[in-house]
Design a protein around this motif. Sequence first.
Motif, mmCIF file in Angstrom:
data_model
loop_
_atom_site.group_PDB
_atom_site.id
_atom_site.type_symbol
_atom_site.label_atom_id
_atom_site.label_comp_id
_atom_site.label_asym_id
_atom_site.label_seq_id
_atom_site.Cartn_x
_atom_site.Cartn_y
_atom_site.Cartn_z
ATOM 1 N N GLN A 223 -6.211 23.679 1.274
ATOM 2 C CA GLN A 223 -5.410 24.292 0.210
ATOM 3 C C GLN A 223 -4.201 23.437 -0.153
ATOM 4 O O GLN A 223 -3.098 23.929 -0.335
ATOM 5 N N ALA A 224 -4.457 22.133 -0.265
ATOM 6 C CA ALA A 224 -3.384 21.198 -0.585
ATOM 7 C C ALA A 224 -3.448 20.780 -2.041
ATOM 8 O O ALA A 224 -4.519 20.702 -2.638
ATOM 9 N N THR A 225 -2.281 20.485 -2.606
ATOM 10 C CA THR A 225 -2.173 19.969 -3.960
ATOM 11 C C THR A 225 -1.468 18.620 -3.900
ATOM 12 O O THR A 225 -0.341 18.531 -3.407
ATOM 13 N N VAL A 226 -2.145 17.591 -4.391
ATOM 14 C CA VAL A 226 -1.580 16.237 -4.430
ATOM 15 C C VAL A 226 -1.622 15.792 -5.886
ATOM 16 O O VAL A 226 -2.683 15.459 -6.413
ATOM 17 N N THR A 227 -0.467 15.808 -6.547
ATOM 18 C CA THR A 227 -0.428 15.635 -7.998
ATOM 19 C C THR A 227 0.722 14.728 -8.408
ATOM 20 O O THR A 227 1.838 14.850 -7.896
ATOM 21 N N GLY A 228 0.436 13.827 -9.353
ATOM 22 C CA GLY A 228 1.489 13.067 -10.019
ATOM 23 C C GLY A 228 2.182 12.034 -9.173
ATOM 24 O O GLY A 228 3.301 11.617 -9.504
ATOM 25 N N ASN A 229 1.536 11.576 -8.102
ATOM 26 C CA ASN A 229 2.140 10.569 -7.245
ATOM 27 C C ASN A 229 1.701 9.166 -7.671
ATOM 28 O O ASN A 229 0.613 8.973 -8.215
ATOM 29 N N VAL A 230 2.549 8.188 -7.406
ATOM 30 C CA VAL A 230 2.204 6.785 -7.603
ATOM 31 C C VAL A 230 2.191 6.116 -6.236
ATOM 32 O O VAL A 230 3.206 6.118 -5.527
ATOM 33 N N VAL A 231 1.039 5.560 -5.859
ATOM 34 C CA VAL A 231 0.824 5.047 -4.509
ATOM 35 C C VAL A 231 0.308 3.616 -4.609
ATOM 36 O O VAL A 231 -0.648 3.351 -5.342
ATOM 37 N N ASN A 232 0.923 2.697 -3.866
ATOM 38 C CA ASN A 232 0.373 1.347 -3.862
ATOM 39 C C ASN A 232 0.450 0.721 -2.468
ATOM 40 O O ASN A 232 1.327 1.039 -1.665
ATOM 41 N N ALA A 233 -0.509 -0.155 -2.196
ATOM 42 C CA ALA A 233 -0.473 -0.985 -0.996
ATOM 43 C C ALA A 233 0.297 -2.258 -1.312
ATOM 44 O O ALA A 233 0.172 -2.821 -2.403
ATOM 45 N N LYS A 234 1.090 -2.709 -0.360
ATOM 46 C CA LYS A 234 1.862 -3.920 -0.595
ATOM 47 C C LYS A 234 0.930 -5.114 -0.753
ATOM 48 O O LYS A 234 -0.058 -5.263 -0.037
ATOM 49 N N ALA A 235 1.236 -5.980 -1.699
ATOM 50 C CA ALA A 235 0.408 -7.156 -1.958
ATOM 51 C C ALA A 235 0.252 -7.989 -0.699
ATOM 52 O O ALA A 235 1.219 -8.235 0.035
ATOM 53 N N GLY A 236 -0.978 -8.388 -0.426
ATOM 54 C CA GLY A 236 -1.273 -9.203 0.740
ATOM 55 C C GLY A 236 -1.508 -8.432 2.010
ATOM 56 O O GLY A 236 -1.876 -9.012 3.037
ATOM 57 N N ARG A 237 -1.318 -7.091 1.984
ATOM 58 C CA ARG A 237 -1.543 -6.268 3.168
ATOM 59 C C ARG A 237 -2.924 -5.633 3.092
ATOM 60 O O ARG A 237 -3.632 -5.725 2.088
ATOM 61 N N ASP A 238 -3.291 -4.947 4.173
ATOM 62 C CA ASP A 238 -4.622 -4.357 4.310
ATOM 63 C C ASP A 238 -4.432 -2.915 4.752
ATOM 64 O O ASP A 238 -4.221 -2.637 5.930
ATOM 65 N N ALA A 239 -4.460 -1.992 3.810
ATOM 66 C CA ALA A 239 -4.253 -0.578 4.104
ATOM 67 C C ALA A 239 -5.579 0.168 4.038
ATOM 68 O O ALA A 239 -6.584 -0.356 3.560
ATOM 69 N N ARG A 240 -5.576 1.414 4.517
ATOM 70 C CA ARG A 240 -6.837 2.140 4.640
ATOM 71 C C ARG A 240 -7.196 2.897 3.367
ATOM 72 O O ARG A 240 -8.102 2.510 2.645
ATOM 73 N N ILE A 241 -6.480 3.977 3.050
ATOM 74 C CA ILE A 241 -6.842 4.840 1.928
ATOM 75 C C ILE A 241 -5.578 5.185 1.149
ATOM 76 O O ILE A 241 -4.544 5.524 1.727
ATOM 77 N N GLY A 242 -5.676 5.158 -0.171
ATOM 78 C CA GLY A 242 -4.523 5.521 -0.983
ATOM 79 C C GLY A 242 -4.178 6.994 -0.852
ATOM 80 O O GLY A 242 -3.052 7.359 -0.505
ATOM 81 N N ILE A 243 -5.151 7.878 -1.146
ATOM 82 C CA ILE A 243 -4.985 9.324 -0.979
ATOM 83 C C ILE A 243 -6.208 9.826 -0.234
ATOM 84 O O ILE A 243 -7.343 9.629 -0.675
ATOM 85 N N HIS A 244 -5.981 10.510 0.870
ATOM 86 C CA HIS A 244 -7.064 10.843 1.798
ATOM 87 C C HIS A 244 -6.963 12.308 2.204
ATOM 88 O O HIS A 244 -5.926 12.756 2.699
ATOM 89 N N PHE A 245 -8.022 13.055 1.936
ATOM 90 C CA PHE A 245 -8.140 14.397 2.514
ATOM 91 C C PHE A 245 -9.314 14.417 3.479
ATOM 92 O O PHE A 245 -10.401 13.954 3.153
ATOM 93 N N GLU A 246 -9.075 14.972 4.671
ATOM 94 C CA GLU A 246 -10.179 15.157 5.614
ATOM 95 C C GLU A 246 -9.995 16.471 6.360
ATOM 96 O O GLU A 246 -8.908 16.773 6.851
#
Length: 530
Positions: A223-246
């Motif tokens: 029952q989560a709401t994830v709205t209107g966010n701006v998400v970025n991985a830093k250039a040159g880095r290795d991140a997993r998931i931008g927005i993740h629900f599990e």
Amino acid sequence: MDDMSRRRFVAAVTAGGTLAGAAVVGVVTKQTPGGRLSASDVLNPLDHGAAGDGTTDDRAAIQALLDSAPPGATVLIPGGRTFALSGGLVCEQTVNLCGGGTIAVVGGLDEDGMPAGLTLRGQGSTVQGVVLSNPGELTGRPGLTTGGYNVGILIEAHDVLVSECTIDRFQGGIVVAADGEWQRIRILGNRIEDVLGRGLGPTDVTSPDGEDGGDGICVWGSQATVTGNVVNAKAGRDARIGIHFEALPDRQRKVPATGHADEQISVCGNVVYGQFRRGIVVEQATGATVNGNCVADATWWSIALINTRNCTVSANAIAWTRTAEDNQGESWSPRRAALTCYGEVSDCVLSDNTVHATATSAARCFVNIQSDDGVPSDLLISGNVFGGDPSAAIQDALLTGPRTLRPRILGNRFSVFTERGLNLYGADRFEVANNSIDGNDGSPGRGIEADGAGAGLISNNVVSNVTQAIVVSNSSGVLVVGNLVTDCQDGFDGYASAGLLVSSNAFRVLGAKTLNIDDGANGNVVASNG
């Protein structure tokens, strides 16, 4: 702050104003039973021993203030101030944290586990307009498989709101903890900036654990709401998931009586970019919607459904930019694709999305329907547009297999592929209708191929600019009716198949209209093709 100053502050907040550059917007405050703000419940760390000068360690002062604050108190982080902390803060009770100031965590983020800049454990807590930063880009020790990465905000409570905040240069941004089925979380309008992740970069082809952490926003709950966010991985880095629900069906606790655990997730109107291995993921969930997001630069999957049911992915805009040289996480051997349905995904819809593959980008396919255990079933893929620069190396536009039950692929536009438009490997009881499939000036491959398929329908599609337009091989019970084929070498190939109906198709081809199929042989019917 003396009584007169406090009254001025309360009056400014109540009137919707600001105080001395504090940049307070939409402050949530506790009110007295009479409806007026209680001045004693508006707390400023500067009045409780904090310096806010960006160099003094203010952790002890602010933590003491949070520990002593009455439930529901408002704590102001005033604009223009930076509070340096040697470690994270923990709010054990409900708190309303607000203001335009900065909390800079300069220590304690390189510890084992999941150290957080701010941990919220009070039901109904809010954080609004605050900047939370990791200016030294501290990271957990590499190689750890249990934790070993830090996050900006960690939520361990129900009914929490995080809005209009900036989370800057943490390994993970906002995380709803995996220790319970926390419900009704709202994450709105935040800037999750330069996520560091914990992977080893674009050349990481060996470590299966190196990316097991580092999400911009991660919700373990419902029952989560994830709205209107701006998400970025830093250039040159290795991140997993931008927005993740599990979901956590095996670890639920503290579930309210209202139920709906693992359900009702809304991920809408967000912007995700940078080298996340997956842009947006919904896993183990029921009744989720991923709508109206913009996703770019993912290196595994832009948007993915994993073991979900009754979910919708619609009206998203995806820029596929990953190049063949970017092999981060290759030890997992991902089938790289813009849209993926993985595992037992059932009764889900992928509709009206646009995917653009940029010049020199590469992928196994645009749409990947895959399962190593379980059968994807009853998927509707409709109204999508898949294309891009002709130099993009997209092997197949859509790929199923080895098992997919009752997929419906209707009214899509597929182009920019090098081998197959639709590769229906092992699909059973499929429907492929009203699609436009264009190989872009003579792709050497095939438009539609069903290999080892069960019963299916291929009708009213327009196939052009490929070597072979439609191939049904090693299959039975497939109807091929009313398709238009233009500018191809050959029309239809029915290799080693039986019980096919090939009728009323228009084959405008340079070579053979039909191959490896005869009317009346093996129960096949071939009639009225022009």
